[in-house]
Design an enzyme around this catalytic site. Structure first.
Site, PDB file in Angstrom:
ATOM      1  N   ASN A  60       0.818  -1.220   0.000  1.00  0.00           N
ATOM      2  CA  ASN A  60       0.000   0.000   0.000  1.00  0.00           C
ATOM      3  C   ASN A  60       0.851   1.270   0.000  1.00  0.00           C
ATOM      4  OD1 ASN A  60      -2.734   0.948  -0.043  1.00  0.00           O
ATOM      5  ND2 ASN A  60      -2.447   1.749   2.035  1.00  0.00           N
ATOM      6  N   GLU A  96      18.714  30.019  18.522  1.00  0.00           N
ATOM      7  CA  GLU A  96      18.892  30.370  17.109  1.00  0.00           C
ATOM      8  C   GLU A  96      20.346  30.513  16.654  1.00  0.00           C
ATOM      9  OE1 GLU A  96      16.275  33.706  17.893  1.00  0.00           O
ATOM     10  OE2 GLU A  96      15.307  33.269  15.993  1.00  0.00           O
TER      11      GLU A  96
HETATM   12  C1  LIG Z   1       7.936   6.956   1.759  1.00  0.00           C
HETATM   13  C2  LIG Z   1       8.073   6.257   0.451  1.00  0.00           C
HETATM   14  C3  LIG Z   1       9.326   6.090  -0.070  1.00  0.00           C
HETATM   15  C4  LIG Z   1       9.482   5.455  -1.291  1.00  0.00           C
HETATM   16  N1  LIG Z   1      10.745   5.322  -1.789  1.00  0.00           N
HETATM   17  C5  LIG Z   1      10.915   4.725  -2.972  1.00  0.00           C
HETATM   18  C6  LIG Z   1      12.227   4.584  -3.508  1.00  0.00           C
HETATM   19  O1  LIG Z   1      13.223   4.975  -2.882  1.00  0.00           O
HETATM   20  N2  LIG Z   1      12.354   4.013  -4.716  1.00  0.00           N
HETATM   21  C7  LIG Z   1      11.270   3.567  -5.425  1.00  0.00           C
HETATM   22  O2  LIG Z   1      11.441   3.038  -6.503  1.00  0.00           O
HETATM   23  N3  LIG Z   1      10.039   3.670  -4.924  1.00  0.00           N
HETATM   24  C8  LIG Z   1       9.825   4.237  -3.737  1.00  0.00           C
HETATM   25  N4  LIG Z   1       8.559   4.366  -3.241  1.00  0.00           N
HETATM   26  C9  LIG Z   1       7.428   3.872  -4.020  1.00  0.00           C
HETATM   27  C10 LIG Z   1       6.870   2.512  -3.544  1.00  0.00           C
HETATM   28  O3  LIG Z   1       7.226   2.235  -2.236  1.00  0.00           O
HETATM   29  C11 LIG Z   1       7.323   1.355  -4.375  1.00  0.00           C
HETATM   30  O4  LIG Z   1       6.898   1.547  -5.683  1.00  0.00           O
HETATM   31  C12 LIG Z   1       6.864  -0.007  -3.863  1.00  0.00           C
HETATM   32  O5  LIG Z   1       7.649  -0.997  -4.434  1.00  0.00           O
HETATM   33  C13 LIG Z   1       5.421  -0.306  -4.156  1.00  0.00           C
HETATM   34  O6  LIG Z   1       5.090  -1.556  -3.604  1.00  0.00           O
HETATM   35  P1  LIG Z   1       3.779  -1.801  -2.767  1.00  0.00           P
HETATM   36  O7  LIG Z   1       3.713  -3.242  -2.499  1.00  0.00           O
HETATM   37  O8  LIG Z   1       3.718  -0.975  -1.577  1.00  0.00           O
HETATM   38  O9  LIG Z   1       2.678  -1.333  -3.788  1.00  0.00           O
HETATM   39  P2  LIG Z   1       1.142  -1.095  -3.587  1.00  0.00           P
HETATM   40  O10 LIG Z   1       0.901   0.314  -3.210  1.00  0.00           O
HETATM   41  O11 LIG Z   1       0.535  -2.115  -2.729  1.00  0.00           O
HETATM   42  O12 LIG Z   1       0.687  -1.310  -5.086  1.00  0.00           O
HETATM   43  C14 LIG Z   1       1.194  -0.499  -6.108  1.00  0.00           C
HETATM   44  C15 LIG Z   1       0.551  -0.841  -7.449  1.00  0.00           C
HETATM   45  O13 LIG Z   1       0.959  -2.129  -7.870  1.00  0.00           O
HETATM   46  C16 LIG Z   1      -0.159  -2.918  -8.196  1.00  0.00           C
HETATM   47  N5  LIG Z   1       0.181  -4.300  -7.926  1.00  0.00           N
HETATM   48  C17 LIG Z   1       0.620  -4.797  -6.753  1.00  0.00           C
HETATM   49  N6  LIG Z   1       0.868  -6.124  -6.892  1.00  0.00           N
HETATM   50  C18 LIG Z   1       0.582  -6.445  -8.161  1.00  0.00           C
HETATM   51  C19 LIG Z   1       0.632  -7.644  -8.906  1.00  0.00           C
HETATM   52  N7  LIG Z   1       1.033  -8.777  -8.369  1.00  0.00           N
HETATM   53  N8  LIG Z   1       0.245  -7.598 -10.188  1.00  0.00           N
HETATM   54  C20 LIG Z   1      -0.151  -6.443 -10.768  1.00  0.00           C
HETATM   55  N9  LIG Z   1      -0.233  -5.294 -10.109  1.00  0.00           N
HETATM   56  C21 LIG Z   1       0.141  -5.288  -8.827  1.00  0.00           C
HETATM   57  C22 LIG Z   1      -1.247  -2.366  -7.318  1.00  0.00           C
HETATM   58  O14 LIG Z   1      -2.522  -2.674  -7.790  1.00  0.00           O
HETATM   59  C23 LIG Z   1      -0.965  -0.885  -7.387  1.00  0.00           C
HETATM   60  O15 LIG Z   1      -1.478  -0.325  -8.537  1.00  0.00           O
HETATM   61  C24 LIG Z   1       8.361   4.983  -2.008  1.00  0.00           C
HETATM   62  C25 LIG Z   1       7.085   5.138  -1.462  1.00  0.00           C
HETATM   63  C26 LIG Z   1       6.940   5.760  -0.245  1.00  0.00           C
HETATM   64  C27 LIG Z   1       5.568   5.921   0.313  1.00  0.00           C
END
Ligand SMILES: Cc1cc2nc3c(=O)[nH]c(=O)nc-3n(C[C@H](O)[C@H](O)[C@H](O)COP(=O)(O)OP(=O)(O)OC[C@H]3O[C@@H](n4cnc5c(N)ncnc54)[C@H](O)[C@@H]3O)c2cc1C
Ligand code: FES
Ligand code: FES
Length: 1341
Positions: A270, A1273
């Site tokens: 998420n 400060e």
């Molecule tokens: C504070 C913060 C820091 C971050 N830093 C980075 C960073 O340094 N580098 C970077 O690249 N990204 C970063 N991100 C972005 C994010 O964390 C990544 O993209 C992460 O890998 C998303 O994975 P998730 O499981 O949380 O995705 P989710 O939010 O759960 O899902 C993301 C999307 O993928 C889809 N999805 C999930 N699983 C599947 C599946 N099996 N098949 C098809 N679709 C699917 C979902 O439907 C959704 O559309 C950051 C985000 C945050 C909030």
């Protein structure tokens, strides 16, 4: 199957929280775990700092039992991004679950408190929980593991050192807290080997700490284990009014759901979806949790590589790959090593613990860190749907547009195949971001080359870049052309033009920084080229054309931090000081124990009051426009909405302000003058409804011309009228005309977001008979009181404003919270209900203004030897749309233009720019740092241009004790010379200068720089009237004392210091004295707690009150000299003597005559000196602060632990101002650097590798309470030593490139500016487009 999935029955949510079972039959799946904890379980210890996973304030531990392998895992997660249904069947531990002041503190809490690692305490619960989780996994971690555990946590107050040192006690080596004279933190620190008598290096005593016994930790709830062992896993469904949450456990169920709900969103960590919902207003009525499907969570080694299930978390992936790298032959694992390295810089632990590889790929972000690696490695995906399963390559055709790919709507990413490498195959990854740790990339890359066996001839090469287009892209022409070429000298020259062709960025491209990003594409390739060349040299030594110049060796090395070390030195209290006298001792912050246990209450933690409503703000989306119409129909029609409130509902005055100008409007009146201006508010049952309703309000605008930047304001002559903004001394024109050397220039200093961890928060409660009670996170309780009274048209004696503490403020909560309180009061008055408003981070950043950006245009005249003869400066600051404190900030800048230098002829003039951005306001330093920065920059320039020693030129120009400043104030107890000499010695400056020069002569692409900077900072409010304070001291008959004073506690330890002042005055121990809150009902007409005057003003008032009481007790003491404090108090009471007294203080002798430019605007000056050394990566603009030494005059410190904490915190905040924090807007005035995701304050990994602080000894200040000095400060400006050290390093790079040493460097010295100042053969190839010929993507206001 379909009917089962689509039916309406929902499951009940079951999880454990702090050992207690939570069952919810009607859970609302749209809630986050954080909202659930805070609002439903009333566990307010976990804080909301950003709501997007960027600050860690909400960190909790999630424990999960796996029935398959019968293991329990503990992971730190961000509760703000975790959907509540995610935790079904798991155990959540919050700060309240590990210890409390009522039972026992957990060692993790105790050590942080006693090591002074908590100031405002708002970040503290998150930091405690990150550490706690680490200990649950590694009871005796290494320092590296501790630093890594905090990658996802931010603190705006402490400067991090104290936290790290406190927690170092958990490591094998432990830490003595500096007490044994040979501390791990200060071993062999040159310059610190001799400790003067009476000087202490110990701020805490670890022998007091409760030992950590891991066996005492709570066990995983057996009931959850039984539940998961016994019941077969089955699909779950939670149905809420807005969202339905499915948790399928087989692929079949998932694919059925995808057919039934084609628009459903899959969720793993998420971390993308949560941000889309919260900040991009996406609505997903059906969410599918794909964390429990075995096919998606497996990770295995196959004959050709590693197969990773799409839901595998990045932490699990990292652990698995690390093991593979360790156990498999190196040539096979080069892609994995690159992924492991990249994951080190990918978000923080909390995100990596939940975020998935599949989620990263499917999001398709152009700045994804993993996609360039996967693309370069030619990874394959298995995509599956009801139609069947197919295998696709992540190649140049995989991403089809911005956040789009060939993955079909009905398809699920099943697995990712990451292949092994072969012996003649090399693979590296690169990333450059604003902040090294936990930041998204500006540009990143994955690079792979296969050489013909036994040669250096390229068989195949893949270069994938992120951040250079709407998708991750391949540099196709380069990849084609390079085939068959020799990996040898000349390759770089041949490939560079092709790379630039492959990766074009038109001027104004999304993201901006076009030339910099293009330069990074070349720099990364150059690093790759060198890395591979090194490997070739190892394998095929002596191959022609493969030599690497010696000075290039460091070009490809990563900047890395060693665990932070440092010394803290201060003068101990005199040996004869009574035990009971707490003044001068390193007492722990009065609230520390409450902060580390999550018991400290901030405004938004006040439990909701029956009938309370919430506000949603309707904000202007235009920088300048007429409001044609406002339609609230859809908003008020929403269930749960109670009222729409705008200027028509203001019974009193809609115009308020911190100054008599009163140009701040509560609600816009026919016109908006900045993005983020309040047009109206919606009153609703909850924050979520109020915010949704606010978004439904339709506002029609007619655009008017907008002024955004200082330059726009100058061009369009848009200024606030201000008289008296010029300070003059001597005859500047004559002195300039006769000076041997004249230097002219211009410099800009960018703005800075306060980023206090607690956003602005207000609760307004209408009471009987028209009384109003206000709880406001304000530094100046009188302002909400007066603004509420004005807005409602009622007398001030009907309004009381109360504040216990703030989660940081830094000036940002001086004036703006008053306006928010008045807005709330108008709404509360209309609906006659309590009303609460806690701004979300993005709202706070858009609405509440920043540190004023400044532009300085200067002319300086000097003698041949470098003695300054004349200084003429025109200063411009960007005030935003209302005056607020812009005048006073400029005034402070004008009075600090001299810094520590005696300049005989001065003319400095301030110009206040009126623009269409949110009104800018006070920020720690209040214009002083900017003023000093200009003059220091001039000196730096002079020493560079004329080859004068930077030390000598400063010493030549220094003020001496007794000199008068250019505004006529005599310098007394200034001590800058002592700080200077001591800092030069302690930092071992001269030797290190030579070492730096030596290093620079041996390295072409890595440069070091060192700089020394002094500061002199005036203490007092420029507005004389504000230099007063009141106190009220009650002594109760049991001998305990309750103090009230007009100051507010925002983390700076003011209440602690006031207790110490009272302890000394009343001659009683500190534990008999308490401070509860600040209230306008107990101490009226308060001045802001600001301008470093908090302790001076309130301390004197407290002292005055205490002295009055002591005076009244004197007869009883004389009657019974052997009596006790309690017996004297009781005797006084029995004799009907008042045991309560007010106290009052006004700072004497403050005056200034603008006509003559003479006077004494300050009571005294605080001086300090810092030396910083940095290392710069000239190819990327990245840098590392290697060491900082500070010597600071805090007078007789009231509390050395608090003062050292203030110095460290201010210094790191100043580092943010001058180096890291880059505030950007669109040319139309919309903030781009919004939220923790895009605005980067320094993190744990950014502090100097060695960070030494010494308080000047034997320097009592006769002009303030207990001979102390205010240090909130003054140290901030010292961080400019890092800026000038960076400039010094760049100069060496410019020497090597054969270009002039002198150059303009604006602040902040971001990676972009550093790189573009280190011009070389790569940057020269990038076409420069003239400013003004295109619309830039962003501007700096
Ligand atoms: C504070 C913060 C820091 C971050 N830093 C980075 C960073 O340094 N580098 C970077 O690249 N990204 C970063 N991100 C972005 C994010 O964390 C990544 O993209 C992460 O890998 C998303 O994975 P998730 O499981 O949380 O995705 P989710 O939010 O759960 O899902 C993301 C999307 O993928 C889809 N999805 C999930 N699983 C599947 C599946 N099996 N098949 C098809 N679709 C699917 C979902 O439907 C959704 O559309 C950051 C985000 C945050 C909030
Ligand atoms: S509030 Fe959750 S990470 Fe900031
Ligand atoms: S103590 Fe960390 S944010 Fe204030």
């Amino acid at each position: 199957m379909a009917s089962k999935l689509s039916g309406t029955d929902g499951n009940r949510l079951v999880f454990f929280c702090n050992g207690k079972k939570v069952v919810d039959n009607h859970v609302a799946p749209e809630l986050t775990l954080l909202t659930y904890l805070r609002a439903k379980l009333l566990l307010t210890g976990s804080k909301l700092g950003c709501g997007e996973g960027g600050c860690g304030a909400c960190t909790v531990m999630l424990s999960r039992y796996s029935p398959e392998n019968q293991t329990i895992s503990h992971r730190a997660i961000n509760a703000c991004l975790t959907p509540i249904c995610y935790v079904h069947g798991m155990a959540v531990t919050t700060i309240e679950g590990i210890g409390s002041t009522r039972t026992r503190l957990h060692p993790v809490q105790e050590r942080l408190a006693k090591a002074h690692g908590s100031q405002c305490g708002f970040c503290t619960p998150g930091i405690v929980m990150s550490m706690y989780t680490l200990l649950r996994n590694r009871p005796q971690p290494t320092m590296e593991e501790i630093e890594s555990a905090f990658e996802g946590n931010l603190c705006r107050c402490t400067g991090y050192r104290s936290i790290l040192q406190g927690y170092k006690t958990f490591t094998m080596e432990g830490c003595c807290g500096g007490s044994n004279g040979n501390c791990c933190m200060d071993q062999n620190r040159s310059g610190y080997n001799e400790v003067e008598e009476g000087v202490s290096t110990s701020l805490f005593d670890p022998t007091e700490f409760t030992p950590y016994d891991p066996s005492q930790e709570p066990i995983f709830p057996p009931e959850l284990m039984i539940m998961q062992n016994d019941s077969p896993t089955k699909i779950l469904k939670f149905v809420g009014d807005e969202v339905t949450w499915f948790r399928p456990v087989t692929m079949q169920e998932l694919l059925d759901l995808k057919v039934l709900y084609p628009e459903a969103k899959m969720v793993v960590g998420n971390s993308e979806v949560g941000v889309e919902v919260k900040f991009k207003n996406q609505e997903y009525p059906v969410l599918i949790d794909v964390n429990h499907i075995p096919d998606l969570t497996k990770i295995e080694t196959t004959p050709t590589g590693i197969r990773v299930g799409a839901s595998v978390s990045l932490t699990s992936l990292n652990e698995y790959l690390q093991n593979v790298v360790l156990t498999q032959p190196e040539p096979k694992t080069r892609v994995y090593a690159a992924i492991v390295e990249m994951l080190r810089w990918f978000a923080g632990h909390q995100i990596r613990n939940v975020a998935s590889l599949g989620g990263n790929i499917a999001t398709g972000s152009p700045i994804s860190d993993l996609n360039p690696l996967l693309m370069a490695a030619m990874c394959k995906l298995q995509l599956t749907s009801k139609r069947g399963t197919r295998t696709v390559k992540i190649d140049g055709n995989f991403f089809t547009g911005y956040r789009k790919s060939i993955i079909g709507n009905d398809e699920v990413v099943l697995t990712v195949d990451i292949p092994f490498t072969t012996g003649n195959e090399y693979f590296y990854g690169y990333k450059q971001a604003l902040r090294r740790v936990d930041d998204v990339a500006i540009v990143n890359a994955g690079m792979r080359v296969i050489l013909e066996p036994g040669t250096n001839e390229v068989q195949e090469c893949r270069l994938a870049y992120g951040g250079m287009a709407a998708t991750t892209v391949l540099a196709k022409k380069t990849m084609e052309k390079i085939k068959g070429m020799k990996w040898a000298n000349g390759l770089m020259e041949a490939m560079s033009p092709l790379l630039l062709e492959d990766l074009p960025l038109p001027p104004g491209a999304p993201g901006g920084m076009e030339p910099y990003r293009q330069s990074l594409t070349l720099s990364f390739f150059f690093k790759f080229y060198l890395a591979v060349l090194e490997q070739i040299n190892l394998k095929l030594p002596g191959l022609s054309g493969s030599s690497i110049p010696r000075s290039y060796k460091t070009a490809n090395q990563r900047l890395h931090t060693n665990p932070a070390v440092g010394v803290q030195m201060y003068q101990d209290v005199p040996s004869g000081q009574p035990e009971s006298d707490a003044a001068g001792r390193p007492l722990t912050h009065q609230s520390a124990l409450k902060q580390v246990t999550g018991e400290a209450v901030y405004v938004d933690d006040i439990p909701s009051i029956t009938g309370e409503f919430y506000l949603g703000v309707v904000l202007s989306k235009k920088a300048h426009a007429k409001i044609i119409s406002v339609d609230s129909t859809a908003a008020v029609a929403l269930t749960g909405v109670h009222s729409f409130v705008d200027m028509k509902d203001v019974p009193g005055s809609n115009a308020v302000g911190a100054t008599p100008v009163k140009d701040d409007l509560l609600f816009a009146d026919g016109e908006v003058t900045c993005v983020g201006q309040v047009i109206a508010v919606v009153v609703a049952d909850t924050q979520a409804i109020a915010q949704r309703a606010a978004r439904l309000v339709q506002v029609e605008y007619e655009d008017l011309p907008a002024i955004i930047t200082i330059q726009d304001a100058i061009d369009q002559n848009s200024f606030f009228h201000a008289s008296n903004l010029s300070v003059k001394k001597g005859n500047v024109d004559e002195a300039l005309g006769t000076s041997k050397r004249v230097l002219e220039g211009e410099m800009k200093i960018g703005g800075q977001e306060h980023f206090y961890l607690e956003t602005c928060s207000t609760l307004v409660i209408p009471r009987e008979g028209g009384e109003i009670e206000v709880f406001s996170s304000t530094q100046w309780p009188t302002l909400p009181q007066s603004m509420v009274a004005e807005a409602l048209g009622i007398p001030r004696n009907r309004v009381v404003c109360r504040i216990k503490r703030m989660g940081g403020a830094f000036g940002g909560k001086c004036t703006r919270p008053g306006i928010l309180a008045a807005v709330c009061a108008v709404a509360a008055n209309k609906v006659n209900r309590p009303v609460r408003l806690t701004l979300d981070r993005d709202e706070d950043m858009i609405m509440t203004g920043i540190r004023h950006p400044f532009l300085g245009r200067f002319k300086a005249g000097l003698t041949e030897t470098g003695r300054l003869r004349a200084l003429q400066v025109d200063l411009y600051n960007n005030g935003g749309n209302t005056l607020d404190l812009t005048y006073s900030v400029m005034e402070k800048a004008l009075f600090h233009m001299d810094s520590c230098y005696n300049i005989p002829n001065v003319r400095v003039t301030g110009h206040l720019c009126k623009t269409n951005i949110a009104s800018n306001t006070a920020f720690r330093g209040f214009g002083g740092p900017q003023g000093q920065m200009f003059v220091e920059s001039i000196l730096h320039e002079i020493s560079t241009k004329y080859g004068l020693s930077p030390i000598h030129i400063r010493e030549l120009n220094f003020y001496k004790e007794g000199d008068r400043t250019y505004f006529g104030t005599e310098l007394k107890n200034c001590n800058v010379d002592r700080c200077w000499t001591e800092c030069l010695k302690k930092s071992d400056f001269e030797r290190r200068r030579r070492d730096v020069d030596q290093f620079n002569s041996e390295n072409r692409w890595r440069k070091r720089g060192i700089a020394i900077t002094p500061t002199k900072y005036g203490i007092a409010f420029p507005l004389v009237m504000l230099n007063q304070a009141g106190a009220l001291v009650h002594v109760y008959t049991d001998g305990t004392v309750l103090i009230s004073h007009g100051g507010t506690e925002m983390g700076q330890g003011l209440h602690t210091k006031m207790i110490q002042v009272a302890s000394r005055t009343l001659r009683i121990p500190a534990d008999k004295i308490h401070i509860s809150e600040t209230s306008t009902a107990t101490v009226p007409n308060t001045s802001p707690t600001a301008a470093s005057t908090g302790s001076d003003l309130n301390g004197m008032a407290v002292k005055d009150a205490c002295e009055t009481i002591l005076h009244r007790l004197e007869p009883f003491i004389q009657d019974d000299p052997k009596g006790t404090w309690e017996s004297w108090v009781m005797a006084a009471y029995a004799n009907r003597v008042s045991l309560s007294s007010t106290g009052f203080y006004k700072t004497p002798d403050l005056h200034f005559n603008w006509e003559t430019s003479e006077g004494q605007p300050y009571r005294y000056f605080v001086c300090g000196v810092a030396v910083s050394e940095v290392e710069v990566d000239c190819l990327t603009g990245d840098h590392q602060v290697l060491r900082t030494d500070i010597v600071m005059d805090a007078g007789d410190s009231l509390n050395p632990a608090v003062d050292i904490g203030q110095i460290e915190g201010a210094f790191i905040q100043g580092y943010g101002l001058f180096v890291m924090e880059d505030y950007r807007m669109t040319p139309t005035g919309h903030l781009l650097t919004k939220g923790a995701g895009f605005y980067k304050i320094p993190g744990f990994g950014d502090i100097p590798g060695e960070f030494n602080i010494s308080l000047l000894t034997r320097a009592p200040n006769p002009r303030a309470v207990c001979s102390s000095k205010g240090v909130g400060e003054p140290p901030l400006y010292l961080a400019s030593s890092i800026f000038f050290a960076i400039k010094d390093a760049i100069q060496s790079a410019r020497d090597d490139a054969g270009i002039p040493r002198a150059f303009r460097l604006d602040s902040p010295a971001t990676a972009e500016r550093i790189r573009m100042a280190c011009q070389d053969q790569f940057t020269k190839q990038i076409a420069q487009v003239e400013e003004g010929t295109f619309t830039p993507f962003f501007v700096r206001p």
